[in-house]
Design an enzyme around this catalytic site. Structure first.
Site, PDB file in Angstrom:
ATOM      1  N   HIS A  17      31.954  36.946  43.860  1.00  0.00           N
ATOM      2  CA  HIS A  17      30.968  37.814  44.511  1.00  0.00           C
ATOM      3  C   HIS A  17      30.151  38.547  43.448  1.00  0.00           C
ATOM      4  O   HIS A  17      30.316  38.311  42.249  1.00  0.00           O
ATOM      5  CB  HIS A  17      31.622  38.772  45.515  1.00  0.00           C
ATOM      6  N   HIS A  20      31.591  40.067  40.167  1.00  0.00           N
ATOM      7  CA  HIS A  20      31.895  39.133  39.077  1.00  0.00           C
ATOM      8  C   HIS A  20      30.600  38.723  38.371  1.00  0.00           C
ATOM      9  O   HIS A  20      30.539  38.638  37.140  1.00  0.00           O
ATOM     10  CB  HIS A  20      32.592  37.878  39.615  1.00  0.00           C
ATOM     11  N   CYS A 125      51.680  46.663  43.360  1.00  0.00           N
ATOM     12  CA  CYS A 125      50.606  46.184  44.245  1.00  0.00           C
ATOM     13  C   CYS A 125      50.385  44.701  43.966  1.00  0.00           C
ATOM     14  O   CYS A 125      49.958  44.328  42.868  1.00  0.00           O
ATOM     15  CB  CYS A 125      49.294  46.938  44.016  1.00  0.00           C
ATOM     16  N   CYS A 128      46.679  43.866  42.864  1.00  0.00           N
ATOM     17  CA  CYS A 128      46.359  44.215  41.470  1.00  0.00           C
ATOM     18  C   CYS A 128      47.270  43.447  40.518  1.00  0.00           C
ATOM     19  O   CYS A 128      46.986  43.379  39.329  1.00  0.00           O
ATOM     20  CB  CYS A 128      46.619  45.691  41.167  1.00  0.00           C
ATOM     21  N   CYS A 143      48.010  51.512  47.603  1.00  0.00           N
ATOM     22  CA  CYS A 143      47.267  51.237  46.372  1.00  0.00           C
ATOM     23  C   CYS A 143      45.928  51.964  46.448  1.00  0.00           C
ATOM     24  O   CYS A 143      45.205  51.819  47.437  1.00  0.00           O
ATOM     25  CB  CYS A 143      47.039  49.733  46.236  1.00  0.00           C
ATOM     26  N   HIS A 146      43.157  48.948  46.582  1.00  0.00           N
ATOM     27  CA  HIS A 146      43.118  48.004  47.705  1.00  0.00           C
ATOM     28  C   HIS A 146      43.503  48.621  49.045  1.00  0.00           C
ATOM     29  O   HIS A 146      43.382  47.962  50.082  1.00  0.00           O
ATOM     30  CB  HIS A 146      44.025  46.804  47.404  1.00  0.00           C
ATOM     31  N   LYS A 303      33.860  50.359  46.647  1.00  0.00           N
ATOM     32  CA  LYS A 303      33.797  49.259  45.692  1.00  0.00           C
ATOM     33  C   LYS A 303      33.546  47.976  46.475  1.00  0.00           C
ATOM     34  O   LYS A 303      34.177  47.724  47.493  1.00  0.00           O
ATOM     35  CB  LYS A 303      35.139  49.150  44.970  1.00  0.00           C
ATOM     36  N   LYS A 306      36.126  41.446  47.443  1.00  0.00           N
ATOM     37  CA  LYS A 306      36.437  40.336  48.329  1.00  0.00           C
ATOM     38  C   LYS A 306      37.286  40.826  49.487  1.00  0.00           C
ATOM     39  O   LYS A 306      37.046  40.506  50.639  1.00  0.00           O
ATOM     40  CB  LYS A 306      37.254  39.294  47.569  1.00  0.00           C
TER      41      LYS A 306
HETATM   42  O1  ME8 Z   1      41.160  41.769  37.558  1.00  0.00           O
HETATM   43  N1  ME8 Z   1      31.724  46.081  40.673  1.00  0.00           N
HETATM   44  O2  ME8 Z   1      40.301  39.709  38.136  1.00  0.00           O
HETATM   45  P1  ME8 Z   1      39.290  40.059  39.342  1.00  0.00           P
HETATM   46  C1  ME8 Z   1      31.667  45.720  39.393  1.00  0.00           C
HETATM   47  N2  ME8 Z   1      42.109  38.503  36.715  1.00  0.00           N
HETATM   48  N3  ME8 Z   1      32.450  44.777  38.852  1.00  0.00           N
HETATM   49  C2  ME8 Z   1      33.333  44.171  39.638  1.00  0.00           C
HETATM   50  C3  ME8 Z   1      33.462  44.497  41.001  1.00  0.00           C
HETATM   51  C4  ME8 Z   1      32.597  45.504  41.517  1.00  0.00           C
HETATM   52  N4  ME8 Z   1      32.585  45.877  42.769  1.00  0.00           N
HETATM   53  N5  ME8 Z   1      34.412  43.721  41.520  1.00  0.00           N
HETATM   54  C5  ME8 Z   1      34.871  42.922  40.519  1.00  0.00           C
HETATM   55  C6  ME8 Z   1      41.119  40.552  37.458  1.00  0.00           C
HETATM   56  N6  ME8 Z   1      34.224  43.198  39.378  1.00  0.00           N
HETATM   57  C7  ME8 Z   1      41.957  39.869  36.405  1.00  0.00           C
HETATM   58  C8  ME8 Z   1      41.315  40.074  35.043  1.00  0.00           C
HETATM   59  S1  ME8 Z   1      41.223  39.689  32.386  1.00  0.00           S
HETATM   60  C9  ME8 Z   1      42.299  39.256  31.183  1.00  0.00           C
HETATM   61  C10 ME8 Z   1      42.095  39.466  33.896  1.00  0.00           C
HETATM   62  C11 ME8 Z   1      34.410  42.538  38.075  1.00  0.00           C
HETATM   63  O3  ME8 Z   1      38.893  38.768  39.945  1.00  0.00           O
HETATM   64  C12 ME8 Z   1      34.815  43.527  36.992  1.00  0.00           C
HETATM   65  O4  ME8 Z   1      34.541  42.953  35.743  1.00  0.00           O
HETATM   66  O5  ME8 Z   1      39.877  41.096  40.221  1.00  0.00           O
HETATM   67  C13 ME8 Z   1      36.306  43.610  37.199  1.00  0.00           C
HETATM   68  O6  ME8 Z   1      36.979  44.144  36.077  1.00  0.00           O
HETATM   69  C14 ME8 Z   1      36.636  42.163  37.428  1.00  0.00           C
HETATM   70  O7  ME8 Z   1      35.516  41.653  38.186  1.00  0.00           O
HETATM   71  C15 ME8 Z   1      37.937  41.963  38.186  1.00  0.00           C
HETATM   72  O8  ME8 Z   1      38.023  40.637  38.581  1.00  0.00           O
END
Ligand code: ME8
Length: 520
Positions: A17, A20, A125, A128, A143, A146, A303, A306
């Site tokens: 989304h 990302h 969680c 997370c 959490c 979430h 926030k 998904k």
């Molecule tokens: O945390 N606003 O993956 P994830 C801004 N796999 N950025 C956002 C956002 C939002 N509303 N939502 C997501 C994970 N992001 C782990 C990371 S790294 C070694 C492992 C972005 O799929 C932002 O960069 O939950 C956030 O930190 C990341 O997506 C989390 O992606």
């Protein structure tokens, strides 16, 4: 000189989304800018495929974790070109080379004396994939991110001796005050460290979806340790970026390690700013130079996520307005580092007033006037001294901002010059000059200065709006992208070509916000 920038690797428990896309776009701007500087650059993104978030989502859908990972990794991979991300590699944590590297590094951490066996008990969680301390829990054992109920976990685990790094981490933060940017996030990480570090689980016994612990295959590594190591493992098996000299291509770890910038959202600060440097110290590896922690994109004050189902659909935005418009909007409207509300209304407003009017019209008008008054030709000569003064130090200023990951500020520096050029058109009124044959030289000067000014801002805008910038530079007959050529008066434009509107106002009708649940 080399530059290595990373995004988080995203969970494949659902489709990509806008959140990302945001981090990936910001990292892409930095990567492109450093390539313009002529530096060897590596830009990494990818997917995080192990652990509970993925295993649970797969279970709910009645598919295997690997099937879900394969399906959604493809969607994340497909997102990259759609948002014009120029990543050099896409890592998947189910890549066997990655898994082997994780085992190798964590075995070294154990050999160095930082792993022991114990029992974990506490709140967890599963979304997370994080164990929560008592002070991080919302009312009703929920959490804070979430809003789901936490589970009480008790299991045998191998532990990572995070507590052994308390002093070294404090010393790191004292020495390198720009290790975590912006400062508010640095302070947050430091106060977490100062509050006293406790050891953390390194393995899970209950889960099977993960990288097996080589010294005890009843366990898999806790997904965060597996995930963080992607930044290191990728360089051990990714192909070298095209154009990298042979001596720098042979060993990418040697060329690019340590990372220059990790870009992350504030939700994963602790893992990156505390666990990650400690883990690298334990493995005797060099630490990253900086991490840039951005805020959340918010819709309706929450926030975007998904699981909450409230997202601006990046694919719909791209289909109607193009990827450049999305990139521009996100970096212009939300100061990188802070939380920021996004909305279809503010998107459309920025598109119309800034991209279509201030930049698109400026370019179209200028090229049309050069066509009309001078048959598309620019007479050689100097640029207007007044404008030269206003553009002095611009590209150096932009580079300085980007060195500090001030992407919004850098864009604003450039945009002030876009506005300056618009004022210049009004001040000089070339259409008046064209009526006075005695002022032909002045008209030449104004048209040359405008074309040169547009060229300079466009070279600097290329990392933000690559496709539109390339089209515009092609129309100016000056396709060079090197930053060294971004000084006013160095372009030597001779002939311009007609240009279709860069940001047309007729953009179709597709809804920009996706409905509940479906996010892609
Ligand atoms: O945390 N606003 O993956 P994830 C801004 N796999 N950025 C956002 C956002 C939002 N509303 N939502 C997501 C994970 N992001 C782990 C990371 S790294 C070694 C492992 C972005 O799929 C932002 O960069 O939950 C956030 O930190 C990341 O997506 C989390 O992606």
């Amino acid at each position: 000189m080399s530059f290595y920038v990373t995004t988080p690797i995203y969970y494949v428990n659902a489709a990509p989304h806008l959140g990302h896309a945001y981090t990936t776009i910001a990292a892409d701007v930095m990567a492109r800018h450093h390539r313009q500087r002529g530096e060897a650059t590596f830009f990494l993104t990818g997917t995080d495929e192990h652990g509970e978030p993925v295993a649970d989502a797969a279970h709910a859908l009645g598919v295997t974790p690997q099937e879900l990972a394969d399906r959604n990794a493809e969607r994340f991979k497909a997102l990259a070109p759609q948002i014009e991300a120029s990543n050099d590699f896409f890592i998947r944590t189910t890549d066997p080379q990655h898994m082997t590297k994780v085992q190798e590094v964590l075995t070294r951490v154990r050999e160095n004396g930082f792993v022991y066996e114990g029992t974990y008990e506490g709140w967890y969680c599963p979304r997370c994939a994080d164990f929560k301390a008592e002070n991080e829990i919302d009312e009703g054992n929920r959490c804070p991110i979430h809003h789901i109920e936490l589970t009480r976990e008790q299991e045998d685990s191998y532990f990572f001796k995070l507590s052994a790094f308390q002093e070294r981490l404090e010393a790191l933060y004292a020495e390198r005050t720009d290790f975590v940017l912006p400062r508010t996030r640095y302070n947050e990480a430091l106060s977490f460290i100062r509050s006293g570090l406790r050891d953390v689980p390194l393995s899970r016994h209950k889960l099977t979806w993960g990288v097996p612990v080589p010294w005890d295959t009843e366990h898999v590594f806790y997904v965060w340790f597996d995930a963080l190591l992607n930044y290191y493992s990728a360089l051990s098996y990714a192909p070298a970026p095209a154009g990298l000299p042979e001596d720098e291509s042979a060993d990418l770890l040697k060329t690019f390690w340590p990372p220059s910038y990790h870009l992350i959202g504030k939700d994963i600060l602790r893992f990156h700013a505390v666990y990650w440097p400690a883990l690298l110290m334990a493995a005797e590896l060099e630490l990253p130079e900086h991490m840039l922690v951005h805020g959340f994109l918010l819709m309706d004050g929450e926030k975007m996520s998904k699981s909450l189902g409230n997202v601006l659909d990046p694919f719909a935005v791209i289909e109607r307005f193009g990827a450049d418009a999305l990139r521009f909007y996100l970096l212009r409207d939300v100061p990188l580092g802070q939380d920021g509300s996004v909305s279809t209304a503010s998107f459309e407003q920025r598109y119309e007033s800034e991209l279509a009017n201030e930049l698109g019209n400026l370019a179209s008008r200028t090229i049309a006037m050069i066509g009309r008054y001078r048959d598309g030709t620019i007479a050689p000569g100097e640029v207007d001294a007044v404008l030269r003064e206003d553009f002095l130090g611009l590209s150096e200023g932009v580079s300085e901002c980007l060195d500090r990951a001030e992407l919004t500020l850098a864009l604003d520096e450039i945009w002030q010059r876009v506005r300056r050029l618009n004022r210049y058109v009004e001040e000089q009124a070339p259409w008046q000059l064209a009526k006075e044959p005695t002022r032909a030289g002045d008209l030449d000067l104004v048209l040359r200065t405008l074309a040169e000014g547009i060229r300079c801002v466009t070279v600097l805008l290329w990392p933000y709006i690559p496709t539109s910038a390339e089209r515009l530079l092609a129309a100016l007959g000056a396709p060079g992208l090197s930053l060294a050529g971004a000084a006013l008066g160095t372009g030597g434009i001779e002939q311009v070509e007609p240009l279709e509107p860069l940001f047309p106002k007729d953009r179709g009708e597709r809804e920009l916000q996706s409905g509940e649940g479906t996010v892609a």
